[in-house]
Design a protein around this motif. Structure first.
Motif, short mmCIF file in Angstrom:
data_model
loop_
_atom_site.label_atom_id
_atom_site.label_comp_id
_atom_site.label_asym_id
_atom_site.label_seq_id
_atom_site.Cartn_x
_atom_site.Cartn_y
_atom_site.Cartn_z
N ASN A 52 0.87 -1.37 0.03
CA ASN A 52 0.07 0.00 0.04
C ASN A 52 1.00 1.25 -0.12
OD1 ASN A 52 1.13 -0.21 2.43
ND2 ASN A 52 -0.80 -0.24 3.76
N GLY A 53 2.18 1.22 -0.54
CA GLY A 53 2.85 2.20 -0.45
C GLY A 53 3.55 2.65 0.98
N ARG A 54 3.32 1.86 1.87
CA ARG A 54 3.62 2.29 3.38
C ARG A 54 4.37 0.84 3.88
NH1 ARG A 54 1.70 7.07 4.36
NH2 ARG A 54 2.37 7.00 6.60
N LEU A 55 4.64 1.23 5.29
CA LEU A 55 5.20 -0.11 5.97
C LEU A 55 4.40 -0.77 6.95
CD1 LEU A 55 8.58 1.66 6.76
CD2 LEU A 55 8.57 0.04 4.98
N ALA A 56 4.54 -2.27 7.10
CA ALA A 56 3.39 -2.75 7.91
C ALA A 56 4.41 -2.71 9.25
CB ALA A 56 3.42 -4.21 7.58
N ILE A 57 3.87 -3.03 10.34
CA ILE A 57 4.49 -2.93 11.59
C ILE A 57 4.54 -4.62 11.95
CG2 ILE A 57 4.38 -2.44 14.14
CD1 ILE A 57 5.05 0.03 12.45
N ALA A 58 5.66 -5.00 12.24
CA ALA A 58 5.72 -6.49 12.60
C ALA A 58 5.25 -6.90 13.93
CB ALA A 58 7.45 -6.71 12.84
N ASP A 59 4.40 -7.88 13.77
CA ASP A 59 3.73 -8.71 14.93
C ASP A 59 3.54 -10.32 14.28
OD1 ASP A 59 1.24 -8.50 13.25
OD2 ASP A 59 0.54 -7.06 14.42
N PRO A 60 3.29 -11.17 14.98
CA PRO A 60 2.72 -12.44 14.56
C PRO A 60 1.51 -12.49 13.32
CG PRO A 60 2.63 -12.51 16.81
CD PRO A 60 2.83 -11.08 16.46
N ALA A 61 0.65 -11.49 13.35
CA ALA A 61 -0.03 -11.54 12.04
C ALA A 61 0.60 -11.05 10.71
CB ALA A 61 -1.24 -10.75 12.33
N THR A 62 1.16 -9.91 10.93
CA THR A 62 1.97 -9.36 9.87
C THR A 62 2.94 -10.07 9.24
OG1 THR A 62 3.18 -7.79 11.09
CG2 THR A 62 1.05 -7.00 10.06
N ARG A 63 3.84 -10.65 10.10
CA ARG A 63 4.87 -11.73 9.67
C ARG A 63 4.09 -12.88 8.70
NH1 ARG A 63 8.20 -10.14 14.52
NH2 ARG A 63 6.65 -11.48 15.85
N ALA A 64 3.08 -13.50 9.21
CA ALA A 64 2.34 -14.54 8.35
C ALA A 64 1.75 -14.14 7.27
CB ALA A 64 1.27 -14.95 9.52
N GLN A 65 1.43 -12.78 7.11
CA GLN A 65 0.84 -12.30 5.83
C GLN A 65 1.89 -12.01 5.09
OE1 GLN A 65 -0.89 -8.71 7.05
NE2 GLN A 65 -2.81 -9.65 8.26
N ALA A 66 3.19 -11.49 5.58
CA ALA A 66 4.13 -11.54 4.49
C ALA A 66 4.82 -12.79 3.80
CB ALA A 66 5.50 -10.52 5.27
N ARG A 67 4.86 -13.72 4.84
CA ARG A 67 5.11 -14.99 4.21
C ARG A 67 4.30 -15.53 3.15
NH1 ARG A 67 7.67 -15.66 9.79
NH2 ARG A 67 5.47 -16.37 10.51
N GLU A 68 3.09 -15.08 3.22
CA GLU A 68 2.09 -15.79 2.40
C GLU A 68 2.36 -14.61 1.10
OE1 GLU A 68 -0.51 -18.23 1.11
OE2 GLU A 68 -0.03 -18.48 3.17
N ALA A 69 2.49 -13.58 1.15
CA ALA A 69 2.91 -12.87 -0.16
C ALA A 69 4.07 -13.23 -0.68
CB ALA A 69 2.94 -11.32 0.26
N LEU A 70 4.96 -13.67 -0.06
CA LEU A 70 6.21 -14.01 -0.74
C LEU A 70 6.23 -15.36 -1.85
CD1 LEU A 70 8.85 -14.17 2.34
CD2 LEU A 70 8.61 -12.58 0.27
N ARG A 71 4.84 -16.22 -1.25
CA ARG A 71 4.75 -17.31 -2.01
C ARG A 71 4.36 -17.01 -3.78
NH1 ARG A 71 1.15 -21.39 1.79
NH2 ARG A 71 2.93 -21.34 3.55
#
Length: 457
Positions: free
Chosen positions: A119-138
């Motif tokens: 979204n042109g910004r940064l996410a803040i690391a927590d268990p939920a955003t880490r899991a979402q990021a790993r999903e996006a990497l796929r």
């Protein structure tokens, strides 16, 4: 020697090693300045998925912001395991983020795309955003060209959004960049302009995977952005390397520290360079900060120690005279634009004497790092000569490198040199070039040529 202390910020100390005695007519003063920071609040606590250190309050900038730039050009599909290893390595790095760290993942080709959070910004690391990021990497796949300057420009824009969130509060702003090829889809001056724009705004570690990338490009990126450069010849080693890089980034606690040099009238600065843990020329990076004072950038600090070589030329003076040749301070800028904080200070002196023993002795620290800087230089010159077909020149330079590595106890560099030359006599630097050298071995030696060892206590 002065110290600076504040809760959760490391304490800094400055130690100066030099021989201050000059003979009559002597003008060159050399000093090794050791800067050590200890006792910050979070160093070494970046455990996978750990929450170490307080998360930012609403409206407050996070303590650190990181953008991971992953090469997704077409060559990342050869072999196909390379892209898979890059995805896994990025996931491992995300796992090492401290809770509350702002982060983003950029897919780099001939264009740069923010794939998470997107979204042109940064996410803040927590268990939920880490899991979402790993999903996006796929969804990462290989295809397209390589224009690294576009990746760096997007990373800069994203990191800037973290600053805006906290009203310009200084924080650790860091990039991790992975490439497997040459920067073929933009002009070298475009990459240079991107690096110039990003310098001082964020630090960046750069990694080349495989053996089809350009060493001087990758080391140039890390050098310009005060980060580390290395080769990961086998893509299966990426996860361990990315985890280590992220843990190091999470251990940083204070950003934008500068080495400030004040010199009296008539004193000229010949050069300033970092000499440990690697050789980094800082002379041309000076920013003027008032009469006879200039700042040299050192980047971000955690619990660590670094050495700098300062060389100045003083006016001629008579026997028995002495002077302050330079005042070395470590300073931290004030985010609101006020006077910077002085973290620590040390003095470089000059004393003229007719005692020949005193004036001709070389300080062991200065001698050691002069040798380490020469070692880095002759490795580069030797490899360049070898590539251009000047085998006699290559043999002479790499022989000198073997001699210097042995004399200074730089065992790692000695090991890398032994993969490129057959050592006949290390004490005299007598070597023979190997007829066949694996490309990965030559690239590893070139990439790591600036790594130094410290003086044996």
């Amino acid at each position: 020697m002065a110290n600076f202390s504040k809760s959760n910020v490391p304490q800094f100390s400055v130690d100066v090693y030099q021989n201050e005695f000059l003979p009559e007519g002597g003008r060159e003063v050399n000093a090794i300045v050791t800067v050590t920071s200890t006792g910050g609040g979070t160093s070494g606590s970046a455990l996978t998925g750990a929450s170490s250190g307080p998360a930012p309050l609403p409206g407050q900038a996070p303590a650190a912001a990181v953008v991971i730039m992953v090469d997704c050009s077409g060559s990342m599909d050869y072999p196909p395991t390379k892209m898979r290893n890059a995805r896994e390595a990025t996931a491992a790095a995300i796992g090492a983020l401290r809770d509350g760290t702002a982060f983003s993942v950029v897919a780099g080709t001939h264009v740069a795309k923010d794939i998470y959070p997107g979204n042109g910004r940064l996410a803040i690391a927590d268990p939920a955003t880490r899991a979402q990021a790993r999903e996006a990497l796929r969804k990462l796949s290989a295809g397209g060209g390589t224009a690294i300057g576009t990746w760096l420009r997007l990373a800069d824009r994203l990191l800037n959004t973290a600053d805006e969130a906290g009203g310009g509060v200084p924080q650790i702003r860091h990039g991790i960049l992975l490439t497997d090829g040459r920067n073929e889809h933009e002009a070298p001056e475009d990459l240079r302009a991107s690096l110039d724009a990003a310098a001082g705004r964020f630090t960046c570690d750069a990694r080349g995977v495989g053996t089809d990338w350009e060493v001087k490009e990758v080391t140039g990126i890390a050098s310009a952005l005060l980060g580390t450069a290395d080769i990961v010849a086998d893509p299966s080693g990426l996860s361990a390397d990315f985890t280590q890089m992220m843990e190091n980034a999470m251990g940083k606690e204070v950003a934008d520290v500068a080495l400030r040099l004040w010199t009296p009238v008539g004193v000229e600065i010949k050069y300033v360079k970092q000499v440990a843990p690697s050789v980094e020329q800082l002379t041309d990076r000076r920013t003027e900060v008032g009469p006879r004072a200039g700042d040299y950038p050192t980047g971000s600090w955690g619990d660590e120690s670094r050495d700098y070589h300062v060389c100045v030329q003083v006016p001629q003076a008579g026997i028995g005279q002495e002077m302050l040749a330079a005042r070395v301070s470590l300073v931290l800028p004030d985010p609101s634009g006020g006077a910077p904080q002085t973290l620590s200070q040390g003095l470089v002196r000059a004393v003229w004497t007719d005692d020949m023993t005193a004036s001709t002795s070389i300080n062991p620290q200065v001698a050691h790092y002069t040798g380490q800087a020469e070692l880095a230089q002759v490795i580069q010159q030797g490899l360049d000569a070898r590539k251009s077909g000047n085998l006699d020149g290559a043999t002479a330079k790499l022989g000198r490198a073997v001699q210097l590595a042995a004399a200074s106890g730089n065992a790692e560099t000695a090991k890398l040199l032994a993969k490129v030359v057959d050592v006949v006599d290390e004490a005299t630097g007598t070597v023979r070039l190997k007829a066949k050298v694996a490309e990965a071995d030559e690239m590893t030696l070139e990439t790591r040529s600036t790594k130094t060892v410290r003086v044996k206590k």
